[in-house]
Every structure is written in C-alpha cells, then in structure tokens.
Design a protein around this motif. Structure first.
Motif, PDB file in Angstrom:
ATOM      1  N   LEU A  68      -5.485   6.634   2.306  1.00  0.00           N
ATOM      2  CA  LEU A  68      -4.641   7.631   1.847  1.00  0.00           C
ATOM      3  C   LEU A  68      -3.622   6.657   1.181  1.00  0.00           C
ATOM      4  O   LEU A  68      -3.014   5.647   1.766  1.00  0.00           O
ATOM      5  N   ALA A  69      -3.436   6.685  -0.258  1.00  0.00           N
ATOM      6  CA  ALA A  69      -2.348   6.425  -0.944  1.00  0.00           C
ATOM      7  C   ALA A  69      -1.331   7.214  -1.284  1.00  0.00           C
ATOM      8  O   ALA A  69      -1.628   8.175  -2.097  1.00  0.00           O
ATOM      9  N   TYR A  70      -0.174   7.079  -0.645  1.00  0.00           N
ATOM     10  CA  TYR A  70       0.779   8.009  -0.896  1.00  0.00           C
ATOM     11  C   TYR A  70       1.558   7.943  -2.213  1.00  0.00           C
ATOM     12  O   TYR A  70       1.647   6.968  -2.716  1.00  0.00           O
ATOM     13  N   ASP A  71       2.344   9.221  -2.678  1.00  0.00           N
ATOM     14  CA  ASP A  71       3.215   9.028  -3.614  1.00  0.00           C
ATOM     15  C   ASP A  71       4.648   8.434  -2.980  1.00  0.00           C
ATOM     16  O   ASP A  71       4.784   7.980  -2.041  1.00  0.00           O
ATOM     17  N   ILE A  72       5.485   8.235  -3.642  1.00  0.00           N
ATOM     18  CA  ILE A  72       6.964   7.804  -3.444  1.00  0.00           C
ATOM     19  C   ILE A  72       7.503   8.670  -2.151  1.00  0.00           C
ATOM     20  O   ILE A  72       7.204   9.655  -2.270  1.00  0.00           O
TER      21      ILE A  72
END
Length: 375
Positions: A68-72
C-alpha cells in the motif's frame, strides 16, 4: 479529510490523525423546528435499503505479498488514508496474509514525481503484488512504473491510467455522498446558511462541492452557500494544514454559515476546532468522523458524516486480485454499490431526517436524481 486548540491538536494529532435533482413533489414544507429554511417536499423513505455490498467469498491470500502506497498524511489522518488502511488490514486478516508479507509506504507533501515512482518500484521490485496507490497523485507515476512490471496488479484510488492493463481504477461517486451531506446541512442550519471548505481546488474536491451544493439546494432551494478552498491546484498542503483549515472555516462562519462541511483531509481538524469555538455545527467527510479518536475533543459538533468507503474499494481490490477476478469490481463505487454512504453517529439526526435522507438516497440509487460531478 483533512488551530487555539488546533495548533496543539495539529502537532499531537497530525501523526496520529493525518485527514458528499429534483423535487419529488411540488411546493415547500415549513421549516423544521430550529431551522431557518423552507424545504422542498421530501421523497418517501424506501421500505428497505437498495444498496448492495460486495460478497465475502473466502479467498486464500496466505502466499501473497501485498503493498500500500499512501497519499500525503499516511496512516493516521482520520480520513482518506485511514480508510485505505482499514481496507488493507481487513484484507490481511480475511485472506490470511502473513504480516511479514505486507508493506506500507507514505508520501510527503509536494514531493517530486520521482519519489512516487521510486516508492512504487520499491514495492514491485520486492515482490509485492497486488499493490494499491492511494490517491490520484499516483496517476502519472503508474503510467511509467506499471508497464515496467506487467505481471503486477496495481489498484489506483481516485484515478485511472488509460491504456495500461495492469492498473485497476478505484473511483468513487463522491458527489453522491456529498449530496446527502448538503441535505443534512440545510436541515440542521438555523440561519439557512451553510459553508463548504475544500482542501485543494482540484476537480476531485470540486465533486464534493458540487454534490453538497446540489443536495442543500434540492432540500432547501433558498439556502445560502459559501465556500473556501485552502490552497489552489498544485499546492497539496491544503490537505494537511489544520491552522489554515481553522482560518477557512472561521471565515465562512463570520459570513453567517452555521453548518460547515470540509472535504480537506487532515485540515478538517482545524475546521472542526473553528466550528466548536463558534458554537455551530459540522458534517464529517470520508470517514465516520464522529467516531475518530483524534477528533474526540470536537466530535460533539459533528452531526453526521458523508462516507467515501475507500476501505471497501481497497479491500475489494485485494480480494478480487487474489481471486484473479478483477472484472468483478464495480466500475464506480457509488451509493448503489455501497461505495458511498453516510453516518449519523452521535444521535443528533432524528428519525424524520433519517427517513428524508433514505428517501433522497433511494432516488439517487434509482436514477431519479442525477447528482452533478462539477460545479
């Protein structure tokens, strides 16, 4: 989504809290007790819910490595990213994914595009598959990275990558949930004057504004609506600046708004602080924000929340990828697919208004009300 009290809250919570037609009949009805609006004749609530949730067929994911690559803001924003985290956690638990076979990485505000590409490449090159990019900010990066790893299944929240077969769009009808928030705002306003705070002035957040405006105007045609965006397009700090969220909300309240709806990520922390200080009301966004621990100090002003079920989309993507059945996912997560909704935690919405909300929800699901996705 995204201050006096807010400065302290921001510092302690930004890590722990990174953070919505037509009449069905003629004429108007008198204002409800305590409200300054006159209302359109509301639709009748259906006997049963007309939404449908995804199935829970068991899938064995014990051999998977999922990323999972999160947003800011990352995990802990009490809004968008935390919902993605909840879907991620549920997929791990339900599919039997080993903890050592999971990875979460976060973005920084206004980082270079190369940083997003590096993050996605890191996950894919280390064998994580499937992978979800949380937020439209990953669109350009996936155009580059996804073709480099054609056997990796990528999910992309809030956007699509045309012509790249291994990227599945996970997009939402945000305007539908915001429409219901607008209905609540009109009915809860004593002045018939409501406000919208957007984090960043971009099309995605304009969808929330459009739905909110339409819902409020459909319920109460003479309602006054003011808006304020924290930052212009290109400056994404508007999703992570509680003091500026507080300032924006105070400006709307000073103009007369007594119900404020933020679609602003973690900046919403400041909005709720301003609302609490002024003694007015707010509507949460994305998550059931009344029940977010990091918002506990101000939760009594949150009368309802529009729900953007990013958790449902993220979970469904991992589930479908594990089952090799991505075609089963809805093309858009809306009220009908249970991808959007609303919450009334806190007990401030009475049975009459609950019925009105269900009536409007049913009309949207049935196509009798078309909610605009642009202002």
């Amino acid at each position: 989504m995204r201050g006096t009290a807010v400065a302290a809250i921001a510092l302690t919570s930004l890590m722990a809290v990174s953070a919505c037609a037509k009449d069905s009949g003629g004429g108007t009805t008198p204002a409800a007790s305590g409200s300054g609006c006159e209302f359109s004749a509301p639709p009748t609530a259906p006997a049963t819910s007309s939404t449908s949730a995804a199935g829970d067929k068991k899938v064995d994911g014990s051999a998977l490595k999922i990323g999972l690559a999160y947003d800011i803001g990352g995990r802990g924003d009490a809004s968008f990213n935390d919902l993605a985290a909840a879907g991620f956690d549920k997929a791990i638990a339900d599919m039997g994914v080993k903890k050592e076979n999971t990875r979460e990485l976060s973005a920084a505000p206004n980082e270079d595009e190369s940083a997003k590409q590096t993050r996605l490449r890191q996950l894919a090159s280390e064998g994580f598959n499937p992978i979800v990019g949380v937020g439209f900010a990953y669109t350009e990066s996936l155009k580059v990275v996804a073709p480099e790893f054609p056997n990796v299944k990528f999910g992309l929240v809030d956007s699509a990558v045309d012509g790249v077969a291994n990227v599945t769009p996970l997009v939402f009808a945000e305007q539908e949930g915001a429409f219901l928030a607008g209905v609540v705002a009109a009915y809860q306003s004593k002045k018939c004057h409501v406000g919208f705070v957007g984090g960043v002035d971009i099309p995605l957040i304009q969808k929330f504004e459009a739905g909110f405006n339409q819902g409020a105007k459909t319920a109460a045609p003479k309602v006054s609506i003011d808006k304020k965006y924290i930052t212009p397009a290109g400056d994404f700090t508007g999703f992570q600046d509680p003091p500026k969220g507080q300032e924006a909300a105070k400006g709307l309240i000073d103009k007369g708004a007594d119900v404020v709806y933020p679609a602003a990520g973690a900046s919403g922390i400041g909005v709720f602080a301003a609302v609490k200080e002024a003694g007015v009301l707010a509507i949460g966004c994305d998550a059931d924000q009344y029940n977010q621990p990091a918002l506990a100090a101000n939760r009594d002003v949150i009368v309802a929340s529009s729900l953007k079920r990013v958790n449902v989309a993220v979970y469904d993507f991992f589930h479908a990828a594990a089952a090799n059945d991505l075609a089963s996912l809805p093309k858009i997560f809306d009220l009908k697919s249970d991808g959007m909704g609303y919450a009334t935690s806190g007990g401030k919405i009475d049975a009459k208004l609950q019925g009105i909300l269900e009536g409007y929800k049913a009309q949207i699901v049935e196509g009798k009300i078309k909610v605009a996705d642009a202002v």
